[in-house]
Design an enzyme around this catalytic site. Structure first.
Site, PDB file in Angstrom:
ATOM      1  N   HIS A 110       0.919  -0.868  -0.045  1.00 28.86           N
ATOM      2  CA  HIS A 110      -0.085  -0.014  -0.068  1.00 28.86           C
ATOM      3  C   HIS A 110       0.787   1.126   0.056  1.00 28.86           C
ATOM      4  O   HIS A 110       1.140   1.881   0.952  1.00 28.86           O
ATOM      5  CB  HIS A 110      -1.129  -0.009   1.240  1.00 28.86           C
ATOM      6  N   ASN A 153      -2.160  -1.914  -3.699  1.00 28.64           N
ATOM      7  CA  ASN A 153      -2.960  -0.723  -3.792  1.00 28.64           C
ATOM      8  C   ASN A 153      -2.982   0.380  -4.693  1.00 28.64           C
ATOM      9  O   ASN A 153      -1.908   0.865  -4.782  1.00 28.64           O
ATOM     10  CB  ASN A 153      -2.883  -0.176  -2.223  1.00 28.64           C
ATOM     11  N   GLU A 154      -4.009   0.803  -5.426  1.00 36.42           N
ATOM     12  CA  GLU A 154      -3.884   1.736  -6.306  1.00 36.42           C
ATOM     13  C   GLU A 154      -2.983   1.822  -7.253  1.00 36.42           C
ATOM     14  O   GLU A 154      -2.121   2.836  -7.225  1.00 36.42           O
ATOM     15  CB  GLU A 154      -4.526   3.181  -5.679  1.00 36.42           C
TER      16      GLU A 154
END
Ligand code: BGC
Length: 411
Positions: A110, A153-154
Site C-alpha cells: 500500500h 493498492n491503487e
C-alpha cells in the site's frame, strides 16, 4: 431496507504506513524526513502495538471485516532477507481477526516500499516485478485462512507517485505533492500528472506474478484495488474523457478481468476538459482534501468497473470522506451505500463494503484530513469511536439504511 446478499462483508480499511508508526525502513519515512512541507508519520497511531484494540472496536460495533496491510519494508528489511519475527507479527494480527469473527482482507503493498527497493529505482526498474514476486512468495505462508488478498493498492496512483518519488530522490523536492490531498488550504487543486503507462504495465506484470504465487500457495480470492475517480466529460470533451480515463483508470481495470475480484475505491468525481483533469473550484462543500462532496461517485465507480472488467465481482475496499463533521460522514456514507445497492439491484455483483478509514490516520504527508470512524489522540493514543462507527455497524446488523446515528458521547 437494503437487499444484502449473504456473506456480504461490512467493515473498514487501513494501511500499515498510515497507522502503525515508525516504519523507518520505508521509502516514505526517508521522504518525510527530507522533504520540506511534509509532516512526519512518526509514531502514527501506534497500531503496530494496538491492533487488538482497533479490531475489537470494529467487531464490537457489529462489523465483520477488516482490511489491513502487511508492511513490505518490515518483512524484507534487505533484499532477500526476510524477518521471521515480522511475519509472525502479521500472522498474530490475522489470528486475532479470525478469533474476533472478523474476515481479514489483506493488502500486500500500500504505497510504501522498502527503502532499498526505492534505491534500486522502485517501480521504474523492471526488476521490481521479480522483487515483488519474491516478497509475495515469502508472505504467502502466513496467509492461510485469509479469504481475500489485495496485491497492490491503487496501482494507478502508484504509477504516478513513482515518478514523483524518483524526482525527489534526484533532489527535486519542490516536486512533492501529496497524492491524495488536493489544495488543503482551500485553493484550487494542483493537477497531478497522468500515471506513466509504462509503469502501469509493469505494475500489471507484478500483480499477475503475485497472483500466480497466491493461487498456487493459498486459497484466497486475489485482486488489486483501483482508485476510481468517476470521471466525466466537460461539454464536448468526450474523446478527451475516453483518452484520460484509459490512462488513469481503465488500463488498470482491464488487468482485473482475470482476477477473482476487483477492489474499488471511490471518494469524489473528476471532470475532464481539453487539458485533462479540470481543477476543482473552491466550494464550501468541498472535503478536507479539496475534493467536491460527491457521495454518488461510488455508484458511478461500481458501474464503470463492472463494465470495463466485463463482470469481475467487486469489493468496495475504500469509500469515505475527509471531514471533521461526523454527521456529514454519516450522510455521505448513507447516500454512497444507497447508490451502491442500486447498482447491485441492476446486476452489479458487489461482495462487500469497507469504509475508509477505521481510524483518523496519517494522510500521506499530512495529519489534517480526518477520514476515520474512530478518532485517535496522537499523544496518548486513546481511541474514541465516533457515532459513524456504531451507525455503520447497525446497518451491517439490520440492513436498514434509514438508521439514525446514536448521539455523540461527550469526550
Ligand atoms: C489511499 C489511502 C488514502 C485514501 C484517502 C486512497 O488513495 O489508498 O491510503 O488515505 O485514498 O485519500
Amino acid at each position: 431496507m437494503l437487499n444484502v446478499p449473504s456473506g456480504f462483508l461490512w467493515g473498514a480499511s487501513t494501511a500499515p504506513h498510515q497507522i502503525e508508526g515508525n516504519n523507518v525502513n520505508s521509502d516514505w519515512w526517508s521522504q518525510e524526513l527530507h522533504t520540506p512541507g511534509m509532516e512526519l508519520s512518526g509514531d502514527a497511531l501506534d497500531s503496530y502495538h494496538r491492533y487488538r484494540e482497533d479490531m475489537q472496536l470494529l467487531a464490537e460495533a457489529g462489523l465483520n471485516a477488516y482490511r489491513f496491510g502487511v508492511e513490505w519494508a518490515r518483512i524484507e528489511p534487505a533484499p532477500g532477507r526476510y524477518s521471521r519475527a515480522e511475519l509472525a507479527h502479521y500472522r498474530r494480527m490475522i489470528d486475532e481477526a479470525l478469533r474476533l469473527g472478523i474476515t481479514p482482507v489483506i493488502t500486500l503493498q500500500h504505497f510504501s516500499t522498502p527503502r532499498w527497493f526505492a534505491d534500486e529505482g522502485g517501480w521504474l526498474n523492471e526488476r521490481s516485478v521479480d522483487r515483488f514476486r519474491d516478497y509475495v512468495e515469502a508472505v504467502s505462508p502466513i496467509l492461510e485462512g485469509v479469504p481475500w488478498v489485495c496485491t497492490i493498492n491503487e496501482p494507478n496512483m502508484l504509477a504516478m507517485l513513482s515518478t514523483l518519488t524518483q524526482s525527489i530522490q534526484q533532489g527535486d523536492v519542490s516536486s512533492w505533492q501529496s497524492p491524495t490531498v488536493d489544495g488543503v488550504e482551500g485553493g484550487t487543486q494542483p493537477v497531478l500528472p497522468a500515471p506513466d503507462p509504462e509503469i502501469g504495465h509493469r505494475l500489471g506484470r507484478a500483480h499477475v506474478a503475485a497472483r500466480e504465487v497466491l493461487k498456487r500457495t493459498t486459497d484466497a480470492a486475489v485482486g488489486w484495488t483501483i482508485a476510481n475517480q468517476a470521471f466525466y466529460a466537460a461539454p464536448e470533451n468526450e474523446a478527451q474523457l475516453v483518452h484520460e480515463r484509459y490512462l488513469r483508470e481503465d488500463l488498470y481495470l482491464e488487468v482485473s478481468r482475470d482476477d477473482d475480484f476487483v477492489g474499488i475505491q471511490a471518494y469524489s468525481t473528476q471532470e475532464i476538459g481539453p487539458n485533462g483533469p479540470v481543477p476543482h473550484a473552491s466550494h464550501p462543500d468541498n472535503t478536507m482534501v479539496g475534493t467536491p462532496y460527491r457521495p454518488g461517485a461510488l455508484s458511478v465507480a461500481a458501474r464503470h468497473a463492472w463494465q470495463v472488467t466485463g463482470g469481475t465481482p467487486l469489493l468496495v475496499t475504500e469509500n469515505g470522506i475527509a471531514t471533521s463533521d461526523d454527521a456529514r460522514r454519516i450522510e455521505y456514507t448513507r447516500e454512497a451505500l444507497a447508490g451502491l445497492f442500486d447498482a447491485a439491484g441492476d446486476g452489479v455483483d458487489v461482495r462487500g463494503y469497507l469504509h475508509w478509514s477505521l481510524l483518523d490516520n496519517y494522510e500521506w504527508g499530512h495529519w489534517g484530513p480526518t477520514f476515520g470512524l474512530i478518532a485517535v489522540d496522537r499523544e496518548t493514543f486513546v481511541r474514541t469511536p465516533k457515532p459513524s462507527l456504531s451507525w455503520l455497524g447497525d446497518i451491517a446488523r439490520s440492513g436498514d439504511l434509514e438508521q439514525s446515528p446514536a448521539a455523540e458521547t461527550p469526550a
